[in-house]
Design an enzyme around this catalytic site. Structure first.
Site, PDB file in Angstrom:
ATOM      1  N   ASP A   1      -1.576  -0.376   5.942  1.00 41.41           N
ATOM      2  CA  ASP A   1      -2.045   0.122   7.239  1.00 41.41           C
ATOM      3  C   ASP A   1      -3.540  -0.043   7.438  1.00 41.41           C
ATOM      4  O   ASP A   1      -4.034   0.105   8.553  1.00 41.41           O
ATOM      5  CB  ASP A   1      -1.712   1.619   7.383  1.00 41.41           C
ATOM      6  CG  ASP A   1      -2.544   2.459   6.421  1.00 41.41           C
ATOM      7  OD1 ASP A   1      -2.373   2.295   5.198  1.00 41.41           O
ATOM      8  OD2 ASP A   1      -3.394   3.240   6.888  1.00 41.41           O
TER       9      ASP A   1
ATOM     10  N   ASP B   1      -0.387   4.994   0.754  1.00 44.86           N
ATOM     11  CA  ASP B   1      -0.772   6.045   1.699  1.00 44.86           C
ATOM     12  C   ASP B   1      -0.760   5.560   3.148  1.00 44.86           C
ATOM     13  O   ASP B   1      -1.375   4.539   3.473  1.00 44.86           O
ATOM     14  CB  ASP B   1      -2.173   6.572   1.351  1.00 44.86           C
ATOM     15  CG  ASP B   1      -2.131   7.489   0.136  1.00 44.86           C
ATOM     16  OD1 ASP B   1      -1.790   8.663   0.321  1.00 44.86           O
ATOM     17  OD2 ASP B   1      -2.414   7.014  -0.982  1.00 44.86           O
TER      18      ASP B   1
ATOM     19  N   ASP C   1       0.862  -1.169   0.000  1.00 46.99           N
ATOM     20  CA  ASP C   1       0.000   0.000   0.000  1.00 46.99           C
ATOM     21  C   ASP C   1       0.913   1.238   0.000  1.00 46.99           C
ATOM     22  O   ASP C   1       2.067   1.157   0.425  1.00 46.99           O
ATOM     23  CB  ASP C   1      -0.869  -0.038   1.260  1.00 46.99           C
ATOM     24  CG  ASP C   1      -1.619   1.239   1.488  1.00 46.99           C
ATOM     25  OD1 ASP C   1      -2.308   1.687   0.557  1.00 46.99           O
ATOM     26  OD2 ASP C   1      -1.510   1.819   2.594  1.00 46.99           O
TER      27      ASP C   1
HETATM   28 MG   LIG Z   1      -3.008   3.158   3.393  1.00 45.32          MG
END
Ligand SMILES: [Mg+2]
Length: 229
Positions: free
Chosen positions: A180, A11, A9
């Site tokens: 996250d 961001d 990922d």
């Molecule tokens: Mg993210």
């Protein structure tokens, strides 16, 4: 190496998206003539969060988020401002601001050449392409899957199927999704049937579902996870 294909990922995992968003928001507020962005940010966040949740549920296309969030913002505060101009300033601000978290480059440098590294990001094409170019992320990642270009977003397993096609095959038993977000990254990896590593720097409580394979609180713990037998 326990894992030979690493799907990252972007961001809040590799990139300080909070700093990026703060700078972009200031730029958008300037366009609207608002000099005190702090007092407006929490409401913007509520709008944005709700729209991204709709994207994850497959109810909204990522491109719609771009302007809709500022249309809703302008409506809510009864502003005399152009949501399209705000959205443009915001997108440029997002693309032009935000650095990789400290230590990320070192980890990626250690993994480069030892594993196939892929970026799988839910985001607007223009923003993510600006970041990829500015931070030279194509040094590390190929292919780069951007939901806004593929009309499918994590956690939909079809975004991983696109990656597999680009790679000419993706052995699931040695693939790892790192991110996250439990709702997009962990759920996405789970839906596709691969192991997951939850980057959880703020020690959030682990959700009941989806099942998560690994959890890391510091990013360089990834090196041990990837190499472990
Ligand atoms: Mg993210």
């Amino acid at each position: 190496m326990r894992y030979s294909t690493l799907l990252f990922d972007l961001d809040h995992t590799l990139l300080d998206s909070f700093a990026s968003e703060q700078a972009a928001f200031r730029a958008a507020m300037e366009v609207a003539g608002l000099s005190d962005p702090h007092s407006y940010f929490s409401h913007y966040e509520r709008i944005n969060h709700a729209l991204w949740a709709a994207v994850e549920r497959g109810e909204m296309h990522v491109d719609e988020v771009r302007v809709t969030r500022f249309e809703q913002f302008v409506d809510y505060f009864h502003l005399d401002a152009d949501p399209v101009a705000m959205a443009d300033a915001f997108v440029n601000g997002l693309g032009n601001n935000g650095e990789l978290f400290p230590g990320v480059v070192e980890v990626l440098d250690k993994l480069r050449g030892r594993a196939t590294m892929v970026l799988v990001t839910n985001g607007v094409s223009q923003v993510q392409r600006m970041r990829v170019a500015r931070l030279r992320l194509d040094r590390y990642f190929s292919p780069i899957a951007i939901s806004g270009e593929l009309d499918v977003a994590k956690p939909d397993p079809r975004i991983y199927e696109w990656v597999a096609e680009q790679l000419g095959g993706l052995p699931k038993e040695s693939a790892l999704m790192i991110g996250d977000s439990t709702s997009s990254d962990m759920q996405g990896g789970f839906n596709y049937g691969i192991d997951t590593a939850w980057y959880n720097p703020f020690h959030k409580p682990r959700p009941a579902s989806p099942e998560i394979t690994h959890e890391l609180h510091v990013f360089d713990a990834l090196l041990n996870i990837v190499a472990s037998e």
